[in-house]
Design an enzyme around this catalytic site. Structure first.
Site, PDB file in Angstrom:
ATOM      1  N   THR A   1       7.802  -5.002  -2.795  1.00 13.75           N
ATOM      2  CA  THR A   1       9.270  -4.974  -2.795  1.00 13.75           C
ATOM      3  C   THR A   1       9.719  -5.869  -3.945  1.00 13.75           C
ATOM      4  O   THR A   1       9.539  -7.092  -3.897  1.00 13.75           O
ATOM      5  CB  THR A   1       9.846  -5.500  -1.472  1.00 13.75           C
ATOM      6  OG1 THR A   1       9.336  -4.707  -0.410  1.00 13.75           O
ATOM      7  CG2 THR A   1      11.363  -5.423  -1.476  1.00 13.75           C
TER       8      THR A   1
ATOM      9  N   LYS B   1      15.013   0.698  -0.982  1.00 17.95           N
ATOM     10  CA  LYS B   1      14.511  -0.409  -0.142  1.00 17.95           C
ATOM     11  C   LYS B   1      15.601  -1.484   0.023  1.00 17.95           C
ATOM     12  O   LYS B   1      15.726  -2.104   1.078  1.00 17.95           O
ATOM     13  CB  LYS B   1      13.250  -0.995  -0.787  1.00 17.95           C
ATOM     14  CG  LYS B   1      12.690  -2.228  -0.116  1.00 17.95           C
ATOM     15  CD  LYS B   1      11.991  -1.956   1.209  1.00 17.95           C
ATOM     16  CE  LYS B   1      11.495  -3.257   1.837  1.00 17.95           C
ATOM     17  NZ  LYS B   1      10.794  -3.073   3.089  1.00 17.95           N
TER      18      LYS B   1
ATOM     19  N   LYS C   1      13.734 -13.420  -0.374  1.00 20.44           N
ATOM     20  CA  LYS C   1      13.431 -12.829  -1.695  1.00 20.44           C
ATOM     21  C   LYS C   1      14.135 -11.477  -1.827  1.00 20.44           C
ATOM     22  O   LYS C   1      14.800 -11.194  -2.834  1.00 20.44           O
ATOM     23  CB  LYS C   1      11.902 -12.667  -1.810  1.00 20.44           C
ATOM     24  CG  LYS C   1      11.383 -12.064  -3.085  1.00 20.44           C
ATOM     25  CD  LYS C   1      10.790 -10.691  -2.972  1.00 20.44           C
ATOM     26  CE  LYS C   1       9.832 -10.414  -1.858  1.00 20.44           C
ATOM     27  NZ  LYS C   1       9.413  -9.019  -1.777  1.00 20.44           N
TER      28      LYS C   1
HETATM   29  N1  LIG Z   1       4.744  -8.081   5.616  1.00 21.69           N
HETATM   30  C1  LIG Z   1       5.634  -7.114   5.878  1.00 21.69           C
HETATM   31  O1  LIG Z   1       5.966  -6.834   7.039  1.00 21.69           O
HETATM   32  C2  LIG Z   1       6.233  -6.312   4.731  1.00 21.69           C
HETATM   33  C3  LIG Z   1       6.940  -5.156   5.017  1.00 21.69           C
HETATM   34  C4  LIG Z   1       7.488  -4.399   3.984  1.00 21.69           C
HETATM   35  C5  LIG Z   1       7.346  -4.840   2.678  1.00 21.69           C
HETATM   36  N2  LIG Z   1       6.660  -5.992   2.416  1.00 21.69           N
HETATM   37  C6  LIG Z   1       6.524  -6.410   0.998  1.00 21.69           C
HETATM   38  O2  LIG Z   1       5.191  -6.153   0.595  1.00 21.69           O
HETATM   39  C7  LIG Z   1       4.791  -7.154  -0.357  1.00 21.69           C
HETATM   40  C8  LIG Z   1       3.537  -7.853   0.155  1.00 21.69           C
HETATM   41  O3  LIG Z   1       3.808  -8.441   1.412  1.00 21.69           O
HETATM   42  P1  LIG Z   1       2.642  -9.049   2.333  1.00 21.69           P
HETATM   43  O4  LIG Z   1       3.264  -9.335   3.645  1.00 21.69           O
HETATM   44  O5  LIG Z   1       1.417  -8.218   2.237  1.00 21.69           O
HETATM   45  O6  LIG Z   1       2.403 -10.444   1.561  1.00 21.69           O
HETATM   46  P2  LIG Z   1       1.149 -11.421   1.586  1.00 21.69           P
HETATM   47  O7  LIG Z   1       0.381 -11.262   2.862  1.00 21.69           O
HETATM   48  O8  LIG Z   1       1.631 -12.759   1.215  1.00 21.69           O
HETATM   49  O9  LIG Z   1       0.219 -10.844   0.427  1.00 21.69           O
HETATM   50  C9  LIG Z   1       0.585 -10.929  -0.935  1.00 21.69           C
HETATM   51  C10 LIG Z   1      -0.574 -10.415  -1.757  1.00 21.69           C
HETATM   52  O10 LIG Z   1      -0.230 -10.506  -3.139  1.00 21.69           O
HETATM   53  C11 LIG Z   1      -1.190 -11.301  -3.830  1.00 21.69           C
HETATM   54  N3  LIG Z   1      -0.515 -12.065  -4.882  1.00 21.69           N
HETATM   55  C12 LIG Z   1       0.652 -12.736  -4.771  1.00 21.69           C
HETATM   56  N4  LIG Z   1       0.979 -13.294  -5.950  1.00 21.69           N
HETATM   57  C13 LIG Z   1      -0.011 -12.952  -6.818  1.00 21.69           C
HETATM   58  C14 LIG Z   1      -0.239 -13.232  -8.187  1.00 21.69           C
HETATM   59  N5  LIG Z   1       0.640 -13.959  -8.901  1.00 21.69           N
HETATM   60  N6  LIG Z   1      -1.357 -12.740  -8.751  1.00 21.69           N
HETATM   61  C15 LIG Z   1      -2.223 -12.004  -8.025  1.00 21.69           C
HETATM   62  N7  LIG Z   1      -2.059 -11.703  -6.724  1.00 21.69           N
HETATM   63  C16 LIG Z   1      -0.965 -12.174  -6.135  1.00 21.69           C
HETATM   64  C17 LIG Z   1      -1.775 -12.203  -2.766  1.00 21.69           C
HETATM   65  O11 LIG Z   1      -3.024 -12.713  -3.155  1.00 21.69           O
HETATM   66  P3  LIG Z   1      -3.675 -13.972  -2.387  1.00 21.69           P
HETATM   67  O12 LIG Z   1      -4.421 -13.399  -1.223  1.00 21.69           O
HETATM   68  O13 LIG Z   1      -4.569 -14.595  -3.399  1.00 21.69           O
HETATM   69  O14 LIG Z   1      -2.540 -14.880  -1.982  1.00 21.69           O
HETATM   70  C18 LIG Z   1      -1.855 -11.219  -1.586  1.00 21.69           C
HETATM   71  O15 LIG Z   1      -2.936 -10.344  -1.724  1.00 21.69           O
HETATM   72  C19 LIG Z   1       5.993  -8.082  -0.549  1.00 21.69           C
HETATM   73  O16 LIG Z   1       6.724  -7.673  -1.669  1.00 21.69           O
HETATM   74  C20 LIG Z   1       6.785  -7.887   0.746  1.00 21.69           C
HETATM   75  O17 LIG Z   1       8.170  -8.151   0.553  1.00 21.69           O
HETATM   76  C21 LIG Z   1       6.087  -6.728   3.410  1.00 21.69           C
END
Ligand SMILES: NC(=O)c1ccc[n+]([C@@H]2O[C@H](COP(=O)([O-])OP(=O)(O)OC[C@H]3O[C@@H](n4cnc5c(N)ncnc54)[C@H](OP(=O)(O)O)[C@@H]3O)[C@@H](O)[C@H]2O)c1
Length: 289
Positions: free
Chosen positions: A97, A172, A240
């Site tokens: 997102t 979104k 965010k």
């Molecule tokens: N969680 C939900 O319910 C949900 C629902 C809809 C949309 N989203 C969206 O989906 C996205 C991911 O969410 P999530 O919940 O999966 O987040 P998350 O668990 O924090 O995972 C983030 C991922 O991105 C990687 N990452 C972050 N910054 C990075 C960088 N600078 N370089 C390389 N890798 C990086 C992290 O690596 P590391 O493992 O090394 O930290 C991890 O694999 C976000 O944009 C969020 O808004 C989430």
């Protein structure tokens, strides 16, 4: 079956990549924290890469799901980025997102290299990702979308092309704006019911069959009443997303009075240490002043 790569094995990416593998695709993964990628390969098979560039070399379709605009630029651009490894004729699908601005920027840079870029944020949360039933809203060109759709289907129940680059992210934003006010309304209703001494499971059961029904009511009302917030969609992510919506609203002139108020409530939740709590934690502010 396609040769694909997945970058970013977080709460969402880890199960999404798993569904691609279960769908029969050849999957190479990269994650910044390598232990997560190691665990994924141990669980699902497939291959592990040391950099995003290495992960996408030879891939027909590359996927990413990272945090925000800066993270996205970090994994896509530069010497070890996704665009350094992808060949002309390949497709890059981003499930993060992020802003419509970065979506359009990456679309243009990709075009110069003959790479088709699709912004494809998702809705449905952690459970939607784990069960492979996400809703995916896409922006980009029709031909690559048609080619990629059956592959995206591995982790989705609905995949729709909304328009040109950025249209997925704009959709979104609408989704998040709708959720913000709704969750606050739900929290106020649940808190009122508790204060009135009602049996809230019965309340949720009966009004959940009427006009107040929503995904949030079906999936969050019960845990809200129990004060359980250590799961789900993190408040940090919601803030965010709200920031992205407010930036976009400056461009298109839309007024977001309720979203702006709820964003302040989320800032209060963060001040209480609730950064990783689920967005239903707006209830915490009402229950515990
Ligand atoms: N969680 C939900 O319910 C949900 C629902 C809809 C949309 N989203 C969206 O989906 C996205 C991911 O969410 P999530 O919940 O999966 O987040 P998350 O668990 O924090 O995972 C983030 C991922 O991105 C990687 N990452 C972050 N910054 C990075 C960088 N600078 N370089 C390389 N890798 C990086 C992290 O690596 P590391 O493992 O090394 O930290 C991890 O694999 C976000 O944009 C969020 O808004 C989430």
């Amino acid at each position: 079956m396609a040769k694909v790569a997945f970058i970013g094995l977080g709460v969402m990416g880890y199960p999404m990549a798993g569904h691609l593998k279960a769908g029969g695709h050849e999957v190479t993964v990269y994650n910044r924290t390598k232990t997560k990628a190691g665990a994924w390969v141990e669980q699902h098979g497939g291959a592990l890469a040391e950099t995003p560039r290495q992960a996408v070399e030879g891939a027909e379709i590359a996927f990413s799901c990272v945090g925000n605009d800066d993270d996205l630029r970090g994994v896509v651009l530069g010497r070890e980025g996704i665009f350094a490894g992808l060949s002309a004729g390949s497709i890059y699908i981003d499930n993060t997102t992020a802003s419509a601005t970065v979506a359009r920027e990456l679309y243009s840079v990709g075009k110069e290299q003959g790479i088709d870029v699709i912004d494809a944020p998702v809705s449905g949360g952690q459970a939607g990702a784990e069960n492979g039933v996400l809703t995916v809203m896409c922006g980009g060109d029709e031909a690559p979308f048609a080619k990629a759709q059956p592959v995206i289907d591995c982790y989705a129940k609905a995949v729709t092309l909304m328009g040109p680059a950025g249209a997925g992210q704009l959709t979104k934003m609408v989704n998040q704006i709708c959720i913000a006010g709704l969750v606050q309304g739900l929290a106020e209703g649940m808190n009122f019911g508790l204060k009135a001494g009602l049996d809230m499971e019965k309340v949720i059961d009966v009004i959940g069959k009427g006009a107040a029904q929503s995904w949030q009511m079906d999936n969050r009302a019960s845990t809200m009443c129990k004060g359980e917030f250590e799961f789900g969609f993190a408040v940090d992510w919601m803030r965010k997303d709200m920031g992205i919506c407010f930036d976009e609203a400056k461009n298109n002139g839309a007024r977001l009075p309720v979203a702006a108020l709820v964003d302040q409530f989320y800032a209060q939740v963060q001040n209480r240490g609730g950064n990783r709590w689920d967005t239903s934690s707006l209830m915490h502010l009402l229950m515990k002043d």
